[in-house]
Design a protein around this motif. Structure first.
Motif, PDB file in Angstrom:
ATOM      1  N   PHE A 110      25.278  79.015  45.561  1.00 37.12           N
ATOM      2  CA  PHE A 110      23.950  79.161  44.932  1.00 37.12           C
ATOM      3  C   PHE A 110      23.575  80.610  44.672  1.00 37.12           C
ATOM      4  O   PHE A 110      22.641  80.871  43.931  1.00 37.12           O
ATOM      5  CB  PHE A 110      22.849  78.571  45.817  1.00 37.12           C
ATOM      6  CG  PHE A 110      22.824  77.080  45.862  1.00 37.12           C
ATOM      7  CD1 PHE A 110      23.153  76.327  44.743  1.00 37.12           C
ATOM      8  CD2 PHE A 110      22.450  76.415  47.016  1.00 37.12           C
ATOM      9  CE1 PHE A 110      23.109  74.944  44.786  1.00 37.12           C
ATOM     10  CE2 PHE A 110      22.406  75.039  47.066  1.00 37.12           C
ATOM     11  CZ  PHE A 110      22.743  74.307  45.948  1.00 37.12           C
ATOM     12  N   ARG A 135      35.153  68.406  44.178  1.00 36.81           N
ATOM     13  CA  ARG A 135      33.886  69.115  43.977  1.00 36.81           C
ATOM     14  C   ARG A 135      34.065  70.463  43.298  1.00 36.81           C
ATOM     15  O   ARG A 135      33.872  71.514  43.899  1.00 36.81           O
ATOM     16  CB  ARG A 135      33.153  69.306  45.307  1.00 36.81           C
ATOM     17  CG  ARG A 135      32.763  68.016  45.945  1.00 36.81           C
ATOM     18  CD  ARG A 135      32.009  68.223  47.230  1.00 36.81           C
ATOM     19  NE  ARG A 135      30.567  68.279  47.052  1.00 36.81           N
ATOM     20  CZ  ARG A 135      29.714  68.418  48.044  1.00 36.81           C
ATOM     21  NH1 ARG A 135      30.147  68.535  49.265  1.00 36.81           N
ATOM     22  NH2 ARG A 135      28.417  68.450  47.827  1.00 36.81           N
ATOM     23  N   ASP A 138      33.158  73.949  37.879  1.00 41.43           N
ATOM     24  CA  ASP A 138      33.342  74.195  36.448  1.00 41.43           C
ATOM     25  C   ASP A 138      32.040  74.059  35.660  1.00 41.43           C
ATOM     26  O   ASP A 138      31.770  74.831  34.741  1.00 41.43           O
ATOM     27  CB  ASP A 138      34.410  73.236  35.889  1.00 41.43           C
ATOM     28  CG  ASP A 138      34.123  71.779  36.248  1.00 41.43           C
ATOM     29  OD1 ASP A 138      33.742  71.522  37.404  1.00 41.43           O
ATOM     30  OD2 ASP A 138      34.262  70.906  35.377  1.00 41.43           O
ATOM     31  N   ILE A 341      29.545  58.855  42.964  1.00 45.81           N
ATOM     32  CA  ILE A 341      29.329  60.310  42.843  1.00 45.81           C
ATOM     33  C   ILE A 341      30.563  61.095  43.292  1.00 45.81           C
ATOM     34  O   ILE A 341      31.009  62.007  42.613  1.00 45.81           O
ATOM     35  CB  ILE A 341      28.090  60.763  43.660  1.00 45.81           C
ATOM     36  CG1 ILE A 341      26.852  59.920  43.308  1.00 45.81           C
ATOM     37  CG2 ILE A 341      27.816  62.261  43.455  1.00 45.81           C
ATOM     38  CD1 ILE A 341      26.262  60.141  41.938  1.00 45.81           C
TER      39      ILE A 341
HETATM   40  C1  UD1 Z   1      24.387  68.137  46.254  1.00 44.49           C
HETATM   41  C2  UD1 Z   1      23.983  67.995  47.693  1.00 44.49           C
HETATM   42  C3  UD1 Z   1      24.847  66.943  48.377  1.00 44.49           C
HETATM   43  C4  UD1 Z   1      24.804  65.624  47.602  1.00 44.49           C
HETATM   44  C5  UD1 Z   1      25.117  65.848  46.130  1.00 44.49           C
HETATM   45  C6  UD1 Z   1      24.915  64.608  45.286  1.00 44.49           C
HETATM   46  C7  UD1 Z   1      23.182  70.209  48.254  1.00 44.49           C
HETATM   47  C8  UD1 Z   1      23.403  71.459  49.012  1.00 44.49           C
HETATM   48  N1  UD1 Z   1      24.137  69.280  48.364  1.00 44.49           N
HETATM   49  O1  UD1 Z   1      25.731  68.585  46.230  1.00 44.49           O
HETATM   50  O2  UD1 Z   1      24.365  66.743  49.704  1.00 44.49           O
HETATM   51  O3  UD1 Z   1      25.746  64.722  48.132  1.00 44.49           O
HETATM   52  O4  UD1 Z   1      24.258  66.885  45.588  1.00 44.49           O
HETATM   53  O5  UD1 Z   1      23.618  64.132  45.398  1.00 44.49           O
HETATM   54  O6  UD1 Z   1      22.164  70.019  47.614  1.00 44.49           O
HETATM   55  N2  UD1 Z   1      30.914  68.302  39.848  1.00 44.49           N
HETATM   56  C9  UD1 Z   1      31.931  68.812  39.050  1.00 44.49           C
HETATM   57  N3  UD1 Z   1      31.828  70.102  38.611  1.00 44.49           N
HETATM   58  C10 UD1 Z   1      30.772  70.904  38.926  1.00 44.49           C
HETATM   59  C11 UD1 Z   1      29.734  70.390  39.750  1.00 44.49           C
HETATM   60  C12 UD1 Z   1      29.844  69.065  40.188  1.00 44.49           C
HETATM   61  O7  UD1 Z   1      32.885  68.123  38.746  1.00 44.49           O
HETATM   62  O8  UD1 Z   1      30.751  72.081  38.505  1.00 44.49           O
HETATM   63  C13 UD1 Z   1      30.990  66.899  40.338  1.00 44.49           C
HETATM   64  C14 UD1 Z   1      31.187  66.803  41.841  1.00 44.49           C
HETATM   65  O9  UD1 Z   1      32.544  66.890  42.199  1.00 44.49           O
HETATM   66  C15 UD1 Z   1      30.593  65.431  42.112  1.00 44.49           C
HETATM   67  C16 UD1 Z   1      29.459  65.307  41.101  1.00 44.49           C
HETATM   68  O10 UD1 Z   1      29.751  66.285  40.087  1.00 44.49           O
HETATM   69  O11 UD1 Z   1      31.551  64.436  41.863  1.00 44.49           O
HETATM   70  C17 UD1 Z   1      28.071  65.564  41.621  1.00 44.49           C
HETATM   71  O12 UD1 Z   1      28.052  66.765  42.362  1.00 44.49           O
HETATM   72  P1  UD1 Z   1      26.749  67.678  42.513  1.00 44.49           P
HETATM   73  O13 UD1 Z   1      25.549  66.893  42.073  1.00 44.49           O
HETATM   74  O14 UD1 Z   1      27.010  68.977  41.860  1.00 44.49           O
HETATM   75  O15 UD1 Z   1      26.687  67.859  44.080  1.00 44.49           O
HETATM   76  P2  UD1 Z   1      26.373  69.172  44.897  1.00 44.49           P
HETATM   77  O16 UD1 Z   1      25.332  69.976  44.180  1.00 44.49           O
HETATM   78  O17 UD1 Z   1      27.635  69.831  45.296  1.00 44.49           O
END
Ligand code: UD1
Length: 433
Positions: A110, A135, A138, A341
Protein backbone atom coordinates in the motif's frame (compact mmCIF):
# COMPACT_ATOMS: atom_id res chain seq x y z
CA UNK A 1 5.92 -21.03 18.80
CA UNK A 2 2.69 -20.46 20.75
CA UNK A 3 -0.29 -22.80 20.49
CA UNK A 4 -3.90 -22.53 21.61
CA UNK A 5 -5.53 -25.29 23.63
CA UNK A 6 -9.30 -25.58 23.61
CA UNK A 7 -11.59 -27.90 25.52
CA UNK A 8 -14.67 -27.68 23.39
CA UNK A 9 -18.35 -28.50 23.63
CA UNK A 10 -19.34 -25.53 25.84
CA UNK A 11 -22.12 -23.20 24.56
CA UNK A 12 -20.70 -19.67 24.70
CA UNK A 13 -22.67 -16.99 26.50
CA UNK A 14 -21.63 -13.39 26.99
CA UNK A 15 -20.58 -10.15 25.34
CA UNK A 16 -17.72 -9.37 22.95
CA UNK A 17 -16.51 -5.91 21.97
CA UNK A 18 -15.38 -5.75 18.35
CA UNK A 19 -12.19 -3.83 17.50
CA UNK A 20 -11.25 -1.57 14.60
CA UNK A 21 -10.88 -3.25 11.21
CA UNK A 22 -7.38 -4.43 10.35
CA UNK A 23 -8.06 -4.13 6.63
CA UNK A 24 -9.27 -0.56 7.05
CA UNK A 25 -6.47 0.48 9.41
CA UNK A 26 -3.62 -0.70 7.15
CA UNK A 27 -4.40 1.52 4.12
CA UNK A 28 -5.34 4.39 6.44
CA UNK A 29 -1.85 4.19 7.95
CA UNK A 30 -0.33 4.26 4.45
CA UNK A 31 -2.43 7.34 3.63
CA UNK A 32 -0.35 9.27 6.18
CA UNK A 33 2.43 9.30 3.54
CA UNK A 34 0.33 11.66 1.40
CA UNK A 35 0.72 14.68 3.69
CA UNK A 36 3.35 16.37 5.84
CA UNK A 37 0.72 17.03 8.54
CA UNK A 38 -0.32 14.57 11.28
CA UNK A 39 -3.00 11.95 10.58
CA UNK A 40 -4.69 10.72 13.76
CA UNK A 41 -6.47 7.36 13.63
CA UNK A 42 -8.94 6.47 16.37
CA UNK A 43 -10.17 2.92 17.22
CA UNK A 44 -6.97 1.27 16.02
CA UNK A 45 -6.74 -2.48 16.67
CA UNK A 46 -3.71 -3.94 18.45
CA UNK A 47 -2.44 -6.55 15.99
CA UNK A 48 0.84 -7.86 14.65
CA UNK A 49 0.01 -6.64 11.11
CA UNK A 50 -0.51 -3.11 12.45
CA UNK A 51 2.88 -3.26 14.19
CA UNK A 52 4.50 -4.49 10.95
CA UNK A 53 2.94 -1.61 8.99
CA UNK A 54 4.14 0.81 11.69
CA UNK A 55 7.69 -0.55 11.34
CA UNK A 56 7.55 -0.18 7.57
CA UNK A 57 6.33 3.42 7.78
CA UNK A 58 8.92 4.28 10.47
CA UNK A 59 11.73 3.17 8.20
CA UNK A 60 10.36 5.58 5.58
CA UNK A 61 10.71 8.35 8.20
CA UNK A 62 7.13 8.53 9.50
CA UNK A 63 6.89 9.49 13.16
CA UNK A 64 4.28 7.41 15.02
CA UNK A 65 2.90 8.12 18.48
CA UNK A 66 0.30 6.15 20.37
CA UNK A 67 -2.07 6.78 23.21
CA UNK A 68 -2.49 3.38 24.81
CA UNK A 69 -5.81 2.65 26.46
CA UNK A 70 -4.51 -0.06 28.73
CA UNK A 71 -4.49 -3.75 28.08
CA UNK A 72 -6.34 -6.79 29.24
CA UNK A 73 -9.89 -7.62 30.20
CA UNK A 74 -10.58 -4.16 31.61
CA UNK A 75 -10.05 -2.77 28.13
CA UNK A 76 -12.41 -5.31 26.62
CA UNK A 77 -15.07 -4.25 29.11
CA UNK A 78 -14.38 -0.57 28.64
CA UNK A 79 -16.02 -0.52 25.21
CA UNK A 80 -14.90 0.06 21.66
CA UNK A 81 -12.28 2.67 22.41
CA UNK A 82 -9.26 1.08 20.76
CA UNK A 83 -5.96 2.90 20.56
CA UNK A 84 -5.36 6.30 19.05
CA UNK A 85 -2.36 6.52 16.74
CA UNK A 86 -0.91 9.66 15.17
CA UNK A 87 1.30 9.33 12.10
CA UNK A 88 3.35 12.29 10.90
CA UNK A 89 5.18 12.05 7.56
CA UNK A 90 6.75 15.53 7.60
CA UNK A 91 10.24 14.33 6.64
CA UNK A 92 10.38 11.19 4.54
CA UNK A 93 13.87 9.73 4.63
CA UNK A 94 13.53 6.71 2.31
CA UNK A 95 11.35 5.81 -0.67
CA UNK A 96 12.28 2.12 -0.43
CA UNK A 97 9.96 -0.50 1.11
CA UNK A 98 12.30 -3.45 1.70
CA UNK A 99 11.59 -7.10 1.00
CA UNK A 100 12.00 -8.12 4.62
CA UNK A 101 8.96 -6.06 5.70
CA UNK A 102 6.71 -6.35 2.61
CA UNK A 103 7.04 -10.16 2.41
CA UNK A 104 5.61 -10.48 5.93
CA UNK A 105 2.45 -8.70 5.02
CA UNK A 106 1.10 -8.00 1.56
CA UNK A 107 -0.51 -4.75 2.77
CA UNK A 108 3.03 -3.28 2.83
CA UNK A 109 2.48 -2.80 -0.89
CA UNK A 110 0.00 0.00 0.00
CA UNK A 111 2.91 2.43 0.39
CA UNK A 112 3.50 2.38 -3.37
CA UNK A 113 0.65 4.66 -4.50
CA UNK A 114 0.97 7.35 -1.82
CA UNK A 115 4.79 7.38 -1.86
CA UNK A 116 4.87 7.78 -5.64
CA UNK A 117 2.27 10.56 -5.57
CA UNK A 118 3.99 12.51 -2.80
CA UNK A 119 7.69 11.93 -3.60
CA UNK A 120 7.59 11.29 -7.36
CA UNK A 121 9.31 7.94 -6.87
CA UNK A 122 9.03 4.71 -4.92
CA UNK A 123 10.88 1.40 -4.75
CA UNK A 124 8.69 -1.30 -3.24
CA UNK A 125 9.44 -4.99 -2.90
CA UNK A 126 7.07 -7.38 -4.68
CA UNK A 127 5.01 -9.04 -1.92
CA UNK A 128 5.94 -12.53 -3.04
CA UNK A 129 3.90 -15.71 -2.66
CA UNK A 130 1.14 -16.23 -0.21
CA UNK A 131 -0.57 -19.33 1.12
CA UNK A 132 -3.99 -18.59 -0.37
CA UNK A 133 -2.97 -18.04 -3.98
CA UNK A 134 -0.60 -16.27 -6.32
CA UNK A 135 -2.12 -12.83 -5.60
CA UNK A 136 -0.38 -10.73 -8.21
CA UNK A 137 0.01 -6.97 -8.12
CA UNK A 138 -0.26 -6.55 -11.91
CA UNK A 139 -3.54 -4.66 -11.60
CA UNK A 140 -2.02 -2.19 -9.10
CA UNK A 141 0.87 -1.49 -11.48
CA UNK A 142 -1.25 -1.20 -14.63
CA UNK A 143 -3.60 1.25 -12.89
CA UNK A 144 -0.71 3.44 -11.71
CA UNK A 145 0.77 3.39 -15.23
CA UNK A 146 -2.55 4.61 -16.58
CA UNK A 147 -2.26 7.73 -14.43
CA UNK A 148 1.24 8.44 -15.69
CA UNK A 149 3.62 6.37 -13.56
CA UNK A 150 6.68 4.86 -15.16
CA UNK A 151 7.00 1.34 -13.75
CA UNK A 152 9.87 -1.09 -13.96
CA UNK A 153 10.06 -4.44 -12.21
CA UNK A 154 13.55 -5.77 -11.58
CA UNK A 155 15.37 -7.81 -8.95
CA UNK A 156 12.16 -8.39 -6.99
CA UNK A 157 11.36 -4.69 -6.68
CA UNK A 158 8.88 -2.33 -8.32
CA UNK A 159 10.55 0.94 -9.33
CA UNK A 160 7.91 3.60 -9.89
CA UNK A 161 8.52 7.20 -10.88
CA UNK A 162 6.78 10.20 -12.35
CA UNK A 163 8.02 13.44 -13.84
CA UNK A 164 5.97 16.11 -12.10
CA UNK A 165 2.53 15.15 -10.81
CA UNK A 166 0.65 12.02 -11.86
CA UNK A 167 -2.01 12.70 -14.50
CA UNK A 168 -5.67 11.88 -13.88
CA UNK A 169 -7.24 9.39 -16.32
CA UNK A 170 -10.09 6.91 -16.63
CA UNK A 171 -9.02 3.57 -15.21
CA UNK A 172 -11.20 0.47 -15.54
CA UNK A 173 -10.21 -2.52 -13.42
CA UNK A 174 -10.76 -5.79 -15.36
CA UNK A 175 -11.63 -7.50 -12.06
CA UNK A 176 -12.50 -6.19 -8.61
CA UNK A 177 -9.39 -5.67 -6.50
CA UNK A 178 -9.55 -4.18 -3.03
CA UNK A 179 -5.85 -3.37 -2.69
CA UNK A 180 -5.56 -2.19 -6.30
CA UNK A 181 -8.47 0.24 -5.80
CA UNK A 182 -6.89 1.53 -2.58
CA UNK A 183 -3.43 2.06 -4.09
CA UNK A 184 -4.85 3.92 -7.09
CA UNK A 185 -7.27 5.96 -4.98
CA UNK A 186 -4.47 7.22 -2.74
CA UNK A 187 -2.21 8.07 -5.69
CA UNK A 188 -5.01 9.81 -7.61
CA UNK A 189 -5.74 12.28 -4.78
CA UNK A 190 -2.52 14.20 -5.61
CA UNK A 191 -2.70 13.77 -9.42
CA UNK A 192 -3.34 16.60 -11.84
CA UNK A 193 -6.93 16.57 -13.12
CA UNK A 194 -9.67 13.98 -12.68
CA UNK A 195 -9.28 10.23 -12.23
CA UNK A 196 -12.33 8.03 -12.78
CA UNK A 197 -12.03 4.54 -11.31
CA UNK A 198 -14.45 2.08 -12.93
CA UNK A 199 -15.21 -1.34 -11.44
CA UNK A 200 -13.80 -0.08 -8.15
CA UNK A 201 -14.09 -2.39 -5.14
CA UNK A 202 -17.00 -1.37 -2.87
CA UNK A 203 -15.76 -2.90 0.38
CA UNK A 204 -16.57 -0.77 3.45
CA UNK A 205 -12.82 -0.41 4.09
CA UNK A 206 -12.58 1.53 0.80
CA UNK A 207 -15.33 3.87 2.01
CA UNK A 208 -13.36 4.39 5.23
CA UNK A 209 -10.22 5.25 3.22
CA UNK A 210 -12.08 7.59 0.85
CA UNK A 211 -13.73 9.39 3.80
CA UNK A 212 -10.31 9.76 5.42
CA UNK A 213 -8.76 11.14 2.24
CA UNK A 214 -11.63 13.63 1.90
CA UNK A 215 -11.08 14.68 5.53
CA UNK A 216 -7.44 15.33 4.50
CA UNK A 217 -8.63 17.63 1.70
CA UNK A 218 -9.05 15.19 -1.22
CA UNK A 219 -12.03 15.46 -3.57
CA UNK A 220 -13.56 12.00 -4.00
CA UNK A 221 -17.18 11.28 -4.96
CA UNK A 222 -19.08 8.06 -5.69
CA UNK A 223 -18.00 6.53 -2.37
CA UNK A 224 -19.72 3.14 -1.86
CA UNK A 225 -20.36 2.68 -5.59
CA UNK A 226 -18.36 0.95 -8.33
CA UNK A 227 -17.32 4.28 -9.86
CA UNK A 228 -15.07 6.59 -7.88
CA UNK A 229 -14.27 10.08 -9.16
CA UNK A 230 -11.19 11.83 -7.82
CA UNK A 231 -10.40 15.47 -8.57
CA UNK A 232 -6.69 15.81 -7.86
CA UNK A 233 -5.41 18.48 -5.46
CA UNK A 234 -1.79 19.71 -5.04
CA UNK A 235 -1.48 18.91 -1.32
CA UNK A 236 -3.37 17.22 1.50
CA UNK A 237 -3.55 18.26 5.14
CA UNK A 238 -3.92 16.43 8.46
CA UNK A 239 -7.11 14.87 9.81
CA UNK A 240 -8.58 12.82 12.64
CA UNK A 241 -10.48 9.73 11.47
CA UNK A 242 -12.09 6.70 13.15
CA UNK A 243 -11.36 3.18 11.89
CA UNK A 244 -14.61 1.30 11.13
CA UNK A 245 -15.41 -1.87 13.14
CA UNK A 246 -13.89 -5.12 11.90
CA UNK A 247 -16.63 -6.93 9.98
CA UNK A 248 -14.62 -10.16 9.78
CA UNK A 249 -14.02 -10.22 13.54
CA UNK A 250 -17.76 -9.53 13.92
CA UNK A 251 -18.68 -12.47 11.68
CA UNK A 252 -16.15 -14.77 13.33
CA UNK A 253 -17.63 -14.23 16.81
CA UNK A 254 -21.18 -14.49 15.43
CA UNK A 255 -20.17 -17.95 14.21
CA UNK A 256 -18.59 -18.72 17.61
CA UNK A 257 -22.07 -18.23 19.11
CA UNK A 258 -23.74 -20.30 16.38
CA UNK A 259 -21.25 -23.19 16.29
CA UNK A 260 -21.43 -23.70 20.07
CA UNK A 261 -25.23 -23.24 20.02
CA UNK A 262 -24.74 -20.38 22.45
CA UNK A 263 -25.64 -16.67 22.61
CA UNK A 264 -23.23 -13.76 22.19
CA UNK A 265 -23.97 -10.04 22.24
CA UNK A 266 -21.58 -8.23 19.87
CA UNK A 267 -20.83 -4.61 20.74
CA UNK A 268 -19.05 -1.75 18.96
CA UNK A 269 -19.89 -3.06 15.50
CA UNK A 270 -22.42 -2.56 12.70
CA UNK A 271 -24.94 -4.93 11.12
CA UNK A 272 -24.79 -3.23 7.71
CA UNK A 273 -21.10 -4.15 7.29
CA UNK A 274 -21.90 -7.86 7.09
CA UNK A 275 -25.47 -8.34 5.88
CA UNK A 276 -24.58 -11.26 3.58
CA UNK A 277 -23.27 -13.35 6.48
CA UNK A 278 -26.13 -12.44 8.83
CA UNK A 279 -28.63 -13.40 6.10
CA UNK A 280 -26.94 -16.78 5.65
CA UNK A 281 -26.91 -17.30 9.45
CA UNK A 282 -30.66 -16.64 9.59
CA UNK A 283 -31.26 -19.08 6.72
CA UNK A 284 -29.35 -21.68 8.74
CA UNK A 285 -31.75 -21.11 11.65
CA UNK A 286 -29.63 -18.78 13.80
CA UNK A 287 -31.36 -15.85 15.49
CA UNK A 288 -29.71 -12.49 14.72
CA UNK A 289 -31.15 -9.39 16.38
CA UNK A 290 -29.61 -5.99 15.74
CA UNK A 291 -30.19 -2.79 17.71
CA UNK A 292 -28.34 0.48 17.17
CA UNK A 293 -25.45 -0.59 19.42
CA UNK A 294 -25.58 -4.38 19.61
CA UNK A 295 -26.02 -7.51 17.54
CA UNK A 296 -27.24 -10.56 19.44
CA UNK A 297 -26.55 -13.92 17.87
CA UNK A 298 -28.20 -17.01 19.39
CA UNK A 299 -28.48 -20.53 18.01
CA UNK A 300 -30.87 -23.39 18.70
CA UNK A 301 -29.64 -26.99 18.66
CA UNK A 302 -30.50 -27.89 15.09
CA UNK A 303 -29.08 -25.76 12.25
CA UNK A 304 -29.58 -26.37 8.53
CA UNK A 305 -26.94 -26.44 5.80
CA UNK A 306 -26.81 -23.27 3.67
CA UNK A 307 -24.73 -22.79 0.52
CA UNK A 308 -22.31 -19.86 0.23
CA UNK A 309 -20.49 -18.36 -2.76
CA UNK A 310 -17.71 -15.87 -2.04
CA UNK A 311 -17.94 -12.63 -4.00
CA UNK A 312 -16.72 -9.05 -3.82
CA UNK A 313 -18.69 -6.83 -1.41
CA UNK A 314 -21.65 -6.82 -0.81
CA UNK A 315 -21.47 -10.58 -1.49
CA UNK A 316 -20.34 -13.23 0.99
CA UNK A 317 -16.72 -12.35 1.98
CA UNK A 318 -13.90 -14.74 1.15
CA UNK A 319 -12.47 -13.85 4.58
CA UNK A 320 -15.51 -15.60 6.16
CA UNK A 321 -15.40 -18.73 3.97
CA UNK A 322 -13.32 -20.92 6.31
CA UNK A 323 -15.39 -19.96 9.36
CA UNK A 324 -18.61 -20.71 7.46
CA UNK A 325 -17.26 -24.13 6.55
CA UNK A 326 -16.59 -24.90 10.22
CA UNK A 327 -20.20 -23.98 11.06
CA UNK A 328 -21.63 -25.99 8.17
CA UNK A 329 -19.63 -29.02 9.36
CA UNK A 330 -21.95 -29.04 12.40
CA UNK A 331 -25.27 -28.31 10.59
CA UNK A 332 -27.94 -30.83 9.55
CA UNK A 333 -27.66 -31.79 5.90
CA UNK A 334 -25.26 -30.78 3.15
CA UNK A 335 -24.06 -27.41 1.90
CA UNK A 336 -21.88 -26.29 -0.98
CA UNK A 337 -19.25 -23.61 -0.42
CA UNK A 338 -17.78 -22.02 -3.56
CA UNK A 339 -14.65 -19.86 -3.51
CA UNK A 340 -14.44 -17.42 -6.42
CA UNK A 341 -11.89 -14.86 -5.16
CA UNK A 342 -8.77 -16.90 -4.41
CA UNK A 343 -7.76 -20.06 -6.24
CA UNK A 344 -6.23 -21.91 -3.32
CA UNK A 345 -8.26 -21.11 -0.28
CA UNK A 346 -9.29 -24.55 0.99
CA UNK A 347 -6.19 -25.39 2.99
CA UNK A 348 -8.26 -25.56 6.16
CA UNK A 349 -10.15 -28.57 4.74
CA UNK A 350 -7.65 -31.32 5.68
CA UNK A 351 -7.32 -29.80 9.16
CA UNK A 352 -11.10 -29.57 9.67
CA UNK A 353 -11.27 -33.21 8.61
CA UNK A 354 -8.89 -34.07 11.45
CA UNK A 355 -11.63 -32.78 13.77
CA UNK A 356 -14.15 -35.10 12.09
CA UNK A 357 -15.63 -32.72 9.50
CA UNK A 358 -16.97 -34.36 6.35
CA UNK A 359 -15.77 -32.11 3.50
CA UNK A 360 -14.91 -32.90 -0.11
CA UNK A 361 -13.36 -30.38 -2.46
CA UNK A 362 -14.17 -30.38 -6.19
CA UNK A 363 -12.29 -27.58 -7.94
CA UNK A 364 -13.44 -24.27 -6.50
CA UNK A 365 -16.28 -25.80 -4.49
CA UNK A 366 -16.47 -27.83 -1.32
CA UNK A 367 -19.33 -30.10 -0.29
CA UNK A 368 -19.82 -30.18 3.45
CA UNK A 369 -21.97 -32.84 5.05
CA UNK A 370 -22.84 -31.79 8.55
CA UNK A 371 -22.23 -34.17 11.46
CA UNK A 372 -23.62 -34.33 14.93
CA UNK A 373 -20.27 -34.26 16.69
CA UNK A 374 -16.81 -33.00 15.90
CA UNK A 375 -13.97 -34.34 18.06
CA UNK A 376 -10.85 -32.56 19.29
CA UNK A 377 -7.42 -33.17 17.70
CA UNK A 378 -4.10 -31.37 17.18
CA UNK A 379 -4.25 -29.19 14.05
CA UNK A 380 -2.03 -26.78 12.17
CA UNK A 381 -3.03 -23.66 10.29
CA UNK A 382 -1.73 -22.04 7.13
CA UNK A 383 -3.31 -18.59 7.08
CA UNK A 384 -5.20 -16.16 9.25
CA UNK A 385 -8.82 -17.10 8.51
CA UNK A 386 -8.01 -20.82 8.24
CA UNK A 387 -6.54 -20.66 11.76
CA UNK A 388 -9.62 -19.09 13.24
CA UNK A 389 -11.88 -21.64 11.55
CA UNK A 390 -9.95 -24.31 13.45
CA UNK A 391 -10.47 -22.42 16.71
CA UNK A 392 -14.21 -22.26 15.97
CA UNK A 393 -14.39 -25.97 15.14
CA UNK A 394 -12.37 -26.67 18.30
CA UNK A 395 -14.90 -24.72 20.39
CA UNK A 396 -17.65 -27.02 19.08
CA UNK A 397 -15.65 -30.26 19.18
CA UNK A 398 -15.79 -32.66 22.11
CA UNK A 399 -12.45 -33.01 23.87
CA UNK A 400 -9.14 -31.21 23.41
CA UNK A 401 -8.04 -29.34 20.28
CA UNK A 402 -4.53 -27.92 20.02
CA UNK A 403 -4.17 -25.25 17.32
CA UNK A 404 -0.53 -24.82 16.36
CA UNK A 405 1.11 -21.86 14.63
CA UNK A 406 -1.09 -19.23 16.27
CA UNK A 407 1.09 -16.40 14.99
CA UNK A 408 -1.36 -16.32 12.09
CA UNK A 409 -4.17 -15.51 14.53
CA UNK A 410 -2.19 -12.70 16.15
CA UNK A 411 -1.98 -10.98 12.76
CA UNK A 412 -5.74 -10.41 12.74
CA UNK A 413 -7.48 -11.18 16.06
CA UNK A 414 -6.93 -9.02 19.10
CA UNK A 415 -6.94 -10.88 22.46
CA UNK A 416 -8.85 -13.80 20.98
CA UNK A 417 -8.50 -16.12 23.98
CA UNK A 418 -9.56 -13.37 26.35
CA UNK A 419 -12.65 -12.42 24.35
CA UNK A 420 -13.78 -16.05 23.96
CA UNK A 421 -12.79 -16.93 27.54
CA UNK A 422 -15.06 -14.15 28.85
CA UNK A 423 -17.96 -15.99 27.18
CA UNK A 424 -17.15 -19.25 28.95
CA UNK A 425 -14.84 -20.90 26.40
CA UNK A 426 -12.20 -23.18 27.91
CA UNK A 427 -9.33 -21.80 25.88
CA UNK A 428 -5.73 -21.00 26.77
CA UNK A 429 -2.53 -19.99 25.07
CA UNK A 430 0.48 -22.23 25.61
CA UNK A 431 3.70 -20.28 25.15
CA UNK A 432 6.50 -21.79 23.13
CA UNK A 433 4.69 -25.07 22.37
C1 UD1 B 1 -7.96 -7.74 0.43
C2 UD1 B 1 -7.98 -8.07 1.89
C3 UD1 B 1 -8.12 -9.57 2.09
C4 UD1 B 1 -9.35 -10.10 1.34
C5 UD1 B 1 -9.33 -9.64 -0.11
C6 UD1 B 1 -10.60 -9.98 -0.86
C7 UD1 B 1 -6.61 -6.32 2.86
C8 UD1 B 1 -5.34 -5.95 3.52
N1 UD1 B 1 -6.74 -7.60 2.50
O1 UD1 B 1 -6.83 -8.37 -0.14
O2 UD1 B 1 -8.26 -9.84 3.49
O3 UD1 B 1 -9.37 -11.50 1.37
O4 UD1 B 1 -9.16 -8.20 -0.18
O5 UD1 B 1 -11.71 -9.43 -0.23
O6 UD1 B 1 -7.50 -5.51 2.70
N2 UD1 B 1 -5.46 -9.82 -8.12
C9 UD1 B 1 -4.65 -9.92 -9.24
N3 UD1 B 1 -3.82 -8.87 -9.53
C10 UD1 B 1 -3.75 -7.75 -8.75
C11 UD1 B 1 -4.57 -7.66 -7.60
C12 UD1 B 1 -5.42 -8.73 -7.32
O7 UD1 B 1 -4.69 -10.90 -9.96
O8 UD1 B 1 -2.94 -6.84 -9.06
C13 UD1 B 1 -6.39 -10.94 -7.78
C14 UD1 B 1 -6.00 -11.67 -6.51
O9 UD1 B 1 -5.05 -12.68 -6.76
C15 UD1 B 1 -7.35 -12.23 -6.09
C16 UD1 B 1 -8.35 -11.17 -6.53
O10 UD1 B 1 -7.65 -10.39 -7.52
O11 UD1 B 1 -7.61 -13.43 -6.77
C17 UD1 B 1 -8.85 -10.23 -5.46
O12 UD1 B 1 -7.76 -9.73 -4.71
P1 UD1 B 1 -7.79 -8.31 -3.98
O13 UD1 B 1 -9.20 -7.82 -3.91
O14 UD1 B 1 -6.78 -7.44 -4.61
O15 UD1 B 1 -7.32 -8.72 -2.53
P2 UD1 B 1 -6.30 -7.96 -1.58
O16 UD1 B 1 -6.46 -6.48 -1.75
O17 UD1 B 1 -4.96 -8.56 -1.72
Amino acid sequence: MDAIRINGGVPLNGEIVIGGAKNAALPLMAASLLSDAPLTLVNMPELVDITTMGNLLRQHGVHISQEAFGAGRAAVEAGPTGRTTTLTADRLTSVTAPYDLVRRMRAGFFVLGPMLARMGEAKVSLPGGCAIGTRGVDLHLKALEEIGAKIEVKEGYVYASTRGRLKGAKVTFPMVTVGGTENLLMAATLAEGETIIENAAREPEIGNLADCLNAMGAKITGIGTGTLRVSGVPTLHGARVAVIPDRIETGTYAIAAAITRGRIVLKGTRYDLLESVFTALRQAGVSVEATENTITVAAPNGLSGVDAVTEPYPGFPTDMQAQWMALMATADGASMITETIFENRFMHVPELRRLGADVNVHGGSAIVRGRKDLTGAPVMATDLRASVSLVLAGLAAKGETLVNRVYHLDRGYERLEEKLGACGARIERISGA
